[in-house]
Write a protein that holds these residues in place. Structure first.
Motif, PDB file in Angstrom:
ATOM      1  N   LEU A  38       2.439   7.125  -3.357  1.00  0.00           N
ATOM      2  CA  LEU A  38       3.331   6.908  -2.151  1.00  0.00           C
ATOM      3  C   LEU A  38       4.439   5.989  -2.502  1.00  0.00           C
ATOM      4  CD1 LEU A  38       0.285   6.861   0.374  1.00  0.00           C
ATOM      5  CD2 LEU A  38       1.628   8.898  -0.193  1.00  0.00           C
ATOM      6  N   GLN A  39       5.341   6.099  -1.767  1.00  0.00           N
ATOM      7  CA  GLN A  39       6.435   5.375  -2.242  1.00  0.00           C
ATOM      8  C   GLN A  39       7.210   4.752  -1.176  1.00  0.00           C
ATOM      9  OE1 GLN A  39       9.256   6.550  -5.443  1.00  0.00           O
ATOM     10  NE2 GLN A  39      10.709   6.957  -3.861  1.00  0.00           N
ATOM     11  N   ASP A  40       7.824   3.642  -1.215  1.00  0.00           N
ATOM     12  CA  ASP A  40       8.885   3.280  -0.217  1.00  0.00           C
ATOM     13  C   ASP A  40       9.731   2.416  -1.258  1.00  0.00           C
ATOM     14  OD1 ASP A  40       8.041   0.442  -0.659  1.00  0.00           O
ATOM     15  OD2 ASP A  40       6.906   0.505   1.221  1.00  0.00           O
ATOM     16  N   LYS A  41      10.969   1.956  -0.540  1.00  0.00           N
ATOM     17  CA  LYS A  41      12.015   1.290  -1.380  1.00  0.00           C
ATOM     18  C   LYS A  41      11.490   0.145  -2.120  1.00  0.00           C
ATOM     19  CE  LYS A  41      13.813  -2.030   2.240  1.00  0.00           C
ATOM     20  NZ  LYS A  41      15.164  -2.105   2.903  1.00  0.00           N
ATOM     21  N   THR A  42      10.413  -0.374  -1.963  1.00  0.00           N
ATOM     22  CA  THR A  42       9.876  -1.628  -2.507  1.00  0.00           C
ATOM     23  C   THR A  42       9.019  -1.377  -3.653  1.00  0.00           C
ATOM     24  OG1 THR A  42       7.967  -2.062  -1.224  1.00  0.00           O
ATOM     25  CG2 THR A  42       9.810  -2.906  -0.258  1.00  0.00           C
ATOM     26  N   GLY A  43       8.309  -0.012  -3.855  1.00  0.00           N
ATOM     27  CA  GLY A  43       7.487   0.451  -4.684  1.00  0.00           C
ATOM     28  C   GLY A  43       6.574   1.480  -4.632  1.00  0.00           C
ATOM     29  N   THR A  44       5.340   1.704  -5.448  1.00  0.00           N
ATOM     30  CA  THR A  44       4.665   2.832  -5.220  1.00  0.00           C
ATOM     31  C   THR A  44       3.256   2.282  -5.189  1.00  0.00           C
ATOM     32  OG1 THR A  44       4.597   3.009  -7.564  1.00  0.00           O
ATOM     33  CG2 THR A  44       6.290   4.245  -6.542  1.00  0.00           C
ATOM     34  N   ILE A  45       2.287   2.869  -4.715  1.00  0.00           N
ATOM     35  CA  ILE A  45       1.056   2.652  -4.613  1.00  0.00           C
ATOM     36  C   ILE A  45       0.222   4.080  -4.769  1.00  0.00           C
ATOM     37  CG2 ILE A  45       0.586   2.708  -2.184  1.00  0.00           C
ATOM     38  CD1 ILE A  45      -1.478   0.409  -2.250  1.00  0.00           C
ATOM     39  N   GLU A  46      -0.907   4.172  -5.509  1.00  0.00           N
ATOM     40  CA  GLU A  46      -1.794   5.208  -5.724  1.00  0.00           C
ATOM     41  C   GLU A  46      -2.565   5.416  -4.469  1.00  0.00           C
ATOM     42  OE1 GLU A  46      -5.128   5.708  -8.567  1.00  0.00           O
ATOM     43  OE2 GLU A  46      -3.649   6.795  -9.810  1.00  0.00           O
ATOM     44  N   ALA A  47      -2.761   6.384  -4.153  1.00  0.00           N
ATOM     45  CA  ALA A  47      -3.584   6.586  -2.886  1.00  0.00           C
ATOM     46  C   ALA A  47      -4.702   7.754  -3.345  1.00  0.00           C
ATOM     47  CB  ALA A  47      -2.792   7.205  -1.738  1.00  0.00           C
ATOM     48  N   LYS A  48      -6.088   7.578  -3.016  1.00  0.00           N
ATOM     49  CA  LYS A  48      -6.903   8.413  -3.167  1.00  0.00           C
ATOM     50  C   LYS A  48      -7.561   8.988  -1.741  1.00  0.00           C
ATOM     51  CE  LYS A  48      -7.452   7.843  -7.661  1.00  0.00           C
ATOM     52  NZ  LYS A  48      -7.152   8.726  -8.556  1.00  0.00           N
ATOM     53  N   ILE A  49      -7.440  10.384  -1.915  1.00  0.00           N
ATOM     54  CA  ILE A  49      -8.316  11.004  -0.648  1.00  0.00           C
ATOM     55  C   ILE A  49      -9.581  11.741  -1.163  1.00  0.00           C
ATOM     56  CG2 ILE A  49      -7.997  12.964   1.028  1.00  0.00           C
ATOM     57  CD1 ILE A  49      -4.814  12.715   0.759  1.00  0.00           C
ATOM     58  N   TRP A  50     -10.704  11.045  -1.008  1.00  0.00           N
ATOM     59  CA  TRP A  50     -11.956  11.201  -1.488  1.00  0.00           C
ATOM     60  C   TRP A  50     -12.630  12.588  -0.876  1.00  0.00           C
ATOM     61  CZ3 TRP A  50     -12.455   9.687  -6.231  1.00  0.00           C
ATOM     62  CH2 TRP A  50     -11.704   8.484  -6.506  1.00  0.00           C
ATOM     63  N   ASP A  51     -12.066  12.680   0.489  1.00  0.00           N
ATOM     64  CA  ASP A  51     -12.667  13.823   1.077  1.00  0.00           C
ATOM     65  C   ASP A  51     -11.523  14.725   1.812  1.00  0.00           C
ATOM     66  OD1 ASP A  51     -14.300  15.384   2.676  1.00  0.00           O
ATOM     67  OD2 ASP A  51     -14.994  14.298   3.947  1.00  0.00           O
ATOM     68  N   PRO A  52     -10.737  15.597   0.738  1.00  0.00           N
ATOM     69  CA  PRO A  52      -9.611  16.438   1.341  1.00  0.00           C
ATOM     70  C   PRO A  52      -9.991  17.464   2.406  1.00  0.00           C
ATOM     71  CG  PRO A  52     -10.381  16.927  -0.882  1.00  0.00           C
ATOM     72  CD  PRO A  52     -10.969  15.781  -0.474  1.00  0.00           C
ATOM     73  N   ASN A  53     -11.511  17.735   2.434  1.00  0.00           N
ATOM     74  CA  ASN A  53     -11.711  18.816   3.639  1.00  0.00           C
ATOM     75  C   ASN A  53     -11.889  18.035   5.104  1.00  0.00           C
ATOM     76  OD1 ASN A  53     -11.348  20.798   1.681  1.00  0.00           O
ATOM     77  ND2 ASN A  53     -13.581  20.400   1.062  1.00  0.00           N
ATOM     78  N   ASN A  54     -11.903  16.843   5.035  1.00  0.00           N
ATOM     79  CA  ASN A  54     -12.001  16.258   6.247  1.00  0.00           C
ATOM     80  C   ASN A  54     -10.930  16.591   7.472  1.00  0.00           C
ATOM     81  OD1 ASN A  54     -11.745  14.092   8.396  1.00  0.00           O
ATOM     82  ND2 ASN A  54     -13.070  12.725   7.279  1.00  0.00           N
TER      83      ASN A  54
END
Length: 314
Positions: A38-54
């Motif tokens: 995920l990104q905005d103008k200040t940087g990025t962050i890693e995002a984890k979706i552990w239950d994508p079927n939720n």
């Protein structure tokens, strides 16, 4: 909105970010999960979706603006977002300007410095070449001002190529004050031109990804070709000088395994290689320190080729 640079461990997030990349994988136990950058103008962050079927996880793809709900935690010294819910944002719910990372320095101020270095070049052929590329070629100039210097490794933001180029030029200028054998006009020109191929190697933001031409040829070859094209427009450009300049560009990564078609064979090429390497690695470490959520070991960094730490004596 709360910008990524302001996030800290323990925060709850409920905001809209640009999904730069997204991949699907499976855990050792066979459970599917997804990783997004995920990104905005200040940087990025890693995002984890552990239950994508939720049921709360609505599908989205790279380059979508996504409203996410989740918790910020720390993993190996870097912040990570544990996502609980997602929703594709609609046009009008976000301002795209908030999602394009940009240099902390003023674009026009840096470009003004580049012009000053060009105006100080005494060799008439090198001066004409630099003016032809960085002043008269308006289409190139506009791309050069906003291009990144890399996809992810260092200076991966708007204005990053300009910032990196200027950093390399300033290091080369310093080398010239210390090592008198250096041909300053040649070295400064080589520093200015060494990465110009990146305006073709990488696509514009928000994609900022390798183009077909970039994957096939790479910025070193393309930059050398671009310089050669401009040289052919300058009547009487010395053949030896053209070869020396193109050699500096071809060898600026220093080693074959780092992508250089040639290894440095003249003193200016050696200086350019060290300046490029120094600026890239110092920026890489600066970005690591800026993004570190805690002191301690941050794990292995590919560019630095070692485990790095944010712990320092105060």
């Amino acid at each position: 909105m709360k910008f990524i640079k302001d996030l800290k461990e323990g925060d709850k997030v409920f905001d809209i970010y640009l999904c730069k990349h997204k991949t699907s994988a499976v855990t050792k136990n066979g459970k599917p999960y997804e990783t997004a950058t995920l990104q905005d103008k200040t940087g990025t962050i890693e995002a984890k979706i552990w239950d994508p079927n939720n049921a709360g996880i609505n599908d989205f793809e790279a380059m979508d603006y996504v409203e996410v709900y989740g918790d910020v935690n720390s993993f190996q010294g870097a912040l990570q977002l544990n996502v609980k819910r997602t929703r594709c944002a609609k046009a009008g719910e976000y301002d795209p300007k908030n999602y394009l990372p940009v240099s902390r320095y003023g674009i026009e101020d840096m470009y003004g410095e580049v012009q000053q270095y060009i105006n100080a070049i005494a060799n008439p052929y090198l001066l004409a070449l630099c003016r032809g590329i960085f002043v008269e070629d308006k289409e190139f100039v506009e791309k050069f001002k906003v291009s990144s210097a890399a996809k992810t490794v260092h200076h991966g933001f708007m204005g990053g190529l300009l910032e990196h180029t200027l950093g390399v030029v300033k290091l080369c200028e310093f080398y010239c004050t210390r090592y008198k054998k250096l041909n300053k006009d040649l070295l400064i020109t080589a520093a200015l031109c060494h990465d110009i191929g990146k305006v073709r190697e990488l696509s514009a933001f928000p994609m900022n990804d390798y183009t077909d031409e970039g994957n096939f040829l790479g910025h070193i070859v393309m930059g050398t070709e671009m310089v050669g094209e401009k040289i052919r427009e300058i009547e009487g450009f010395p053949v030896r000088l053209a070869s020396e300049l193109k050699h500096c560009i071809l060898s600026h990564h220093g080693e074959f395994e780092f992508g250089s078609p040639k290894k440095p064979a003249i003193i200016e090429a050696v200086a350019l290689n060290f300046a490029d390497n120094t600026d890239a690695k110092m920026e890489t470490f600066t970005e690591l320190l800026n993004n570190a959520s805690e002191k301690g070991w941050l794990g292995f960094n590919r560019l630095l080729d070692t485990n790095v730490t944010a712990t320092r004596m105060e």
